[in-house]
Write an enzyme that holds these catalytic residues in place. Structure first.
Site, mmCIF file in Angstrom:
data_model
loop_
_atom_site.group_PDB
_atom_site.id
_atom_site.type_symbol
_atom_site.label_atom_id
_atom_site.label_comp_id
_atom_site.label_asym_id
_atom_site.label_seq_id
_atom_site.Cartn_x
_atom_site.Cartn_y
_atom_site.Cartn_z
ATOM 1 N N CYS A 35 45.555 39.649 36.294
ATOM 2 C CA CYS A 35 46.909 40.015 35.911
ATOM 3 C C CYS A 35 46.914 41.004 34.744
ATOM 4 C CB CYS A 35 47.767 38.818 35.507
ATOM 5 S SG CYS A 35 47.806 37.524 36.722
ATOM 6 N N ARG A 64 44.560 45.417 37.893
ATOM 7 C CA ARG A 64 44.275 44.034 37.507
ATOM 8 C C ARG A 64 44.900 43.029 38.483
ATOM 9 N NH1 ARG A 64 42.472 43.895 32.285
ATOM 10 N NH2 ARG A 64 42.964 41.702 32.134
ATOM 11 N N TRP A 92 47.845 38.897 39.865
ATOM 12 C CA TRP A 92 46.818 38.568 40.860
ATOM 13 C C TRP A 92 46.858 37.048 40.968
ATOM 14 C CZ3 TRP A 92 41.918 36.092 41.151
ATOM 15 C CH2 TRP A 92 41.170 36.404 42.289
ATOM 16 N N ASN A 96 48.416 36.364 31.134
ATOM 17 C CA ASN A 96 47.170 36.686 31.845
ATOM 18 C C ASN A 96 46.138 35.650 31.427
ATOM 19 O OD1 ASN A 96 44.884 37.899 33.013
ATOM 20 N ND2 ASN A 96 44.527 39.127 31.185
ATOM 21 N N GLY A 97 45.568 34.945 32.423
ATOM 22 C CA GLY A 97 44.570 33.914 32.123
ATOM 23 C C GLY A 97 44.873 32.671 32.924
ATOM 24 N N GLU A 143 24.277 46.992 47.575
ATOM 25 C CA GLU A 143 25.422 47.669 46.978
ATOM 26 C C GLU A 143 26.168 48.477 48.041
ATOM 27 O OE1 GLU A 143 27.190 47.398 44.558
ATOM 28 O OE2 GLU A 143 28.196 49.308 44.227
ATOM 29 N N LYS A 180 30.058 47.897 49.040
ATOM 30 C CA LYS A 180 31.018 49.006 48.899
ATOM 31 C C LYS A 180 31.789 49.190 50.189
ATOM 32 C CE LYS A 180 31.232 49.720 45.783
ATOM 33 N NZ LYS A 180 30.918 49.378 44.447
ATOM 34 N N GLU A 223 34.129 46.057 51.049
ATOM 35 C CA GLU A 223 35.275 45.776 50.173
ATOM 36 C C GLU A 223 36.424 46.760 50.360
ATOM 37 O OE1 GLU A 223 33.475 47.356 45.895
ATOM 38 O OE2 GLU A 223 35.018 45.834 45.836
ATOM 39 N N HIS A 278 13.785 37.462 61.666
ATOM 40 C CA HIS A 278 13.831 36.011 61.439
ATOM 41 C C HIS A 278 15.221 35.436 61.723
ATOM 42 C CE1 HIS A 278 9.762 36.053 59.963
ATOM 43 N NE2 HIS A 278 10.066 37.119 59.255
ATOM 44 N N LYS A 300 40.503 44.520 39.928
ATOM 45 C CA LYS A 300 39.427 45.225 39.239
ATOM 46 C C LYS A 300 38.649 44.309 38.308
ATOM 47 C CE LYS A 300 37.086 48.836 37.904
ATOM 48 N NZ LYS A 300 36.014 49.245 38.831
HETATM 49 O O1 M6R Z 1 33.676 44.143 35.417
HETATM 50 P P1 M6R Z 1 32.410 43.622 36.022
HETATM 51 O O2 M6R Z 1 31.345 44.683 36.121
HETATM 52 O O3 M6R Z 1 31.892 42.407 35.351
HETATM 53 O O4 M6R Z 1 32.812 43.233 37.503
HETATM 54 C C1 M6R Z 1 31.894 42.610 38.358
HETATM 55 C C2 M6R Z 1 32.363 42.655 39.792
HETATM 56 O O5 M6R Z 1 33.604 42.030 39.925
HETATM 57 C C3 M6R Z 1 32.477 44.097 40.311
HETATM 58 O O6 M6R Z 1 31.268 44.789 40.190
HETATM 59 C C4 M6R Z 1 32.915 44.103 41.783
HETATM 60 O O7 M6R Z 1 31.922 43.558 42.585
HETATM 61 C C5 M6R Z 1 33.274 45.526 42.226
HETATM 62 N N1 M6R Z 1 34.617 45.563 42.694
HETATM 63 C C6 M6R Z 1 32.466 46.040 43.354
HETATM 64 O O8 M6R Z 1 32.828 47.351 43.668
#
Ligand code: M6R
Length: 610
Positions: A2, A27, A76, A102-103, A482, A486, A489, A505, A605
């Protein structure tokens, strides 16, 4: 999760609240809302869905638009589904007090039951509503005094923005374990969860420290600790402006951030290399300290965890010390073997990821020294670490990380080489060669970015695939993780990364004519092995997209349906080049599939909840 904003001043509050919320949508964007002070007291407008829906609802309401004081929220969802009623702000029973949060209020059920027994009725499923009701219950006519007592009843994390009917010119804010900044200006002041929200108004900001209460009017901002003692403000000037937090001419933040990689890598690397010497800001690891470390433990989430997976390969290779890599949410609960002789490295773009922060605290409580690699200056993880190395990636807005990932990786190269030199684990010649290689990274990435058009064509060809595997060995396998994250997501295609030798396997039974296998082959020693794995999937009908170096063009063309060629470079740092085509490919596949690239569904994010 949030984002919260607040305004108090001589001008209209709503334009700031809406543009501030827009900057904080990264956020979370399940709903948004504002509470403003009108002639007839506090009024709330809140809507499920994107900010535009809220903005349209407000546009015709004169009384709201005339307000000079207000708070806002972009959500969120954690407690309670995304809906109008669960959207913030939340009002108290008397209607006197409105709160954005937020929290997570961890003891909200206990408080809710207590308040219900006293006759309070709750309309939402959120934890936040108890804050509004609790304040109402405890209110003694003095909001500051009430807040001082109320914060001690709240457990969990909370950045709060509060307005009260009895204070038409005052905004109250509280911070504990969730980020909150104050923007300072002439005749108006602001609160926000993050700096981009205030940048169009001011570059003068103050980050609230843990357990602080702020009282803002248009003329002044006062800070207090939870005992009510006045505390000094630490004010700083932000040296990036609002443009850098905007898209410029790019359609999406993600593409802008991909293209910024050469520049931000330079900013991250060059200040740390002086005449072949690596300077890790103010950090000094003595030879004796490094010799005594029996293990390095890397802890992070998502893409930052993948940086750790890549780093494990090259750190173990050159340091000859064990390197564990853990997902933070597992580390914190698995009774990890960590102590005084462990160096724990926490990697985080936001510096606010709840699991990474908790893992950091766990590691510290076991006596480990914690070094963090963080992008957001002054964030919680940075504040609580023994040592911090900042990635100078600038604000990263797209949910899918690209430039933060690349800068994190570059810091890990520097760290590994710095340690190897101190420990005499690397020859002078090899060390210098590697320093030259790090310095070449920005221009080589620029080179790779030139393949954009070819990658775009490949993306168009495979955009309908619903099953995509990434395979590779060694460092390539770590980069595959990675690449796969990417792609899934932002495009919502089901993809998985596998160590190429592991396919047979089990997973190979999934391979058929509809499968695309993306294969990374950048390691000389493992090249032929991976080629054999490609043959195995090809003979089961899979289409092959191979990514390899320029010296392998003919072999790659022979075996693949499509290929992307990157420069030949030192193997340890090739993951920095090979990840770039994967970022571009994910971007274009998602774009052709019509996905919301910067704000993929169900994601935010900064993951500030467990
Ligand atoms: O802010 P952070 O680097 O701690 O975030 C970690 C993950 O939430 C972040 O890398 C997430 O996996 C990304 N959205 C991937 O693109």
């Amino acid at each position: 999760m949030c984002g919260i904003v607040g305004y108090v001043g001589k001008n209209k509050a709503v334009p700031f609240l809406l543009q501030g919320l827009e900057k904080l949508e990264y956020r979370g964007y399940d709903s948004s809302g504002i509470a403003v002070f009108t002639n007839t007291g506090i009024k709330i407008e809140k809507k499920q869905g994107r900010l535009k829906i809220l903005a349209d609802a407000i546009s015709t309401k004169e009384d709201l638009n005339n307000a000079n004081l207000g708070i806002g929220h972009t959500r969120w969802a954690t407690h309670g589904a995304p809906s109008d009623v669960n959207a913030h702000p939340h009002k108290s029973k008397s209607g006197k007090i409105a709160v954005v949060h937020n929290g997570i209020i961890e003891n909200y059920i206990v408080l809710k039951n207590e308040l219900m027994e006293k006759g309070f009725e709750f309309v939402s499923d959120t934890d936040t509503e108890v804050v509004a009701q609790l304040l109402d219950d405890m209110y003694n006519g003095d909001m500051f005094d009430t807040l001082k007592t109320a914060v001690n009843r709240l457990q969990g994390s909370f950045a709060l923005g509060i307005v009260c009917d009895d204070y038409p010119n005052t905004l109250f804010a509280v911070k504990k374990d969730s980020p909150l900044i104050i923007g300072l200006n002439e005749n108006e002041n602001y609160i926000a969860s993050d700096i981009p929200a205030v940048l169009s108004k001011t570059q003068t900001v103050c980050r609230l420290k843990e357990n602080q209460i702020a009282v803002l009017t248009s003329e002044k901002v006062e800070l207090f600790d939870f005992d009510g003692n006045a505390v000094e403000k630490t004010v700083s000037k932000i040296d990036w402006n609002v443009e850098s937090a905007q898209k410029n001419n790019y359609e999406h933040f993600m593409m802008k951030e991909i293209m910024e990689q050469p520049e931000v890598l330079k900013a991250t690397i060059s200040p740390r290399i002086k005449d072949f010497d690596i300077k890790l800001d103010d950090i000094e690891f003595t030879k004796e300290y490094l010799e005594n470390i029996d293990k390095i433990s890397i802890v992070a989430c998502g893409s930052a965890y993948h940086v750790g997976c890549v780093a494990k390969y090259f750190m173990e290779d050159i340091l000859r010390k064990p390197v564990d890599v853990d997902v933070a949410s597992e580390f914190r609960y698995r009774n990890p073997i960590v102590g005084e002789n462990t160096l724990v490295i926490v990697i985080s773009q936001s510096g606010e990821t709840a699991d990474s922060l908790a893992a950091l605290r766990e590691a510290k409580s076991r006596g480990a020294r914690v070094l963090s690699v963080v992008n957001v200056v002054g964030s919680s993880i940075a504040n609580e670490s023994d040592d911090v190395i900042y990635t100078w990636a600038g604000p990263e807005i797209a949910v899918a990380t690209t430039k933060a990932y690349s800068t994190q990786l570059s810091i890990l190269y520097l760290l590994a080489l710095y340690m190897a030199k101190k420990l005499n684990k690397i020859s002078e010649e090899k060390y210098k060669e590697n320093i030259e290689n790090i310095n070449r990274l920005p221009s080589l990435i620029e080179e790779v970015l030139k393949s954009e058009n070819k990658i775009k064509e490949i993306a168009e060809k495979y955009l309908d695939k619903e099953k995509i595997f990434f395979i590779g060995r060694g460092l390539d396998y770590a980069t595959c993780m990675e690449g796969s994250l990417k792609l899934k997501e932002i495009s919502y295609i089901h993809s998985e990364a596998y160590a190429a030798g592991e396919l047979k396997h089990g997973t190979i039974s999934l391979v058929d004519n509809d499968t695309l296998v993306i294969s990374l082959l950048t390691n000389e020693k493992l090249f032929d092995k991976t080629i054999s794995n490609i043959r195995e999937v090809k003979s089961r009908g899979a289409k092959i997209l191979a990514i390899s170096t320029e010296d392998k063009v003919s072999k790659i063309n022979e075996i693949s349906d499509d290929s992307i060629i990157i420069p030949k470079f030192c193997e340890m740092m090739l993951p920095s080049l090979s990840v770039v085509p994967l970022q571009l490919l994910s971007y274009y596949v998602a774009k052709f599939r019509g996905c919301d690239i910067d704000k993929p569904r169900n994601l935010a994010k900064s993951v500030t909840v467990e």
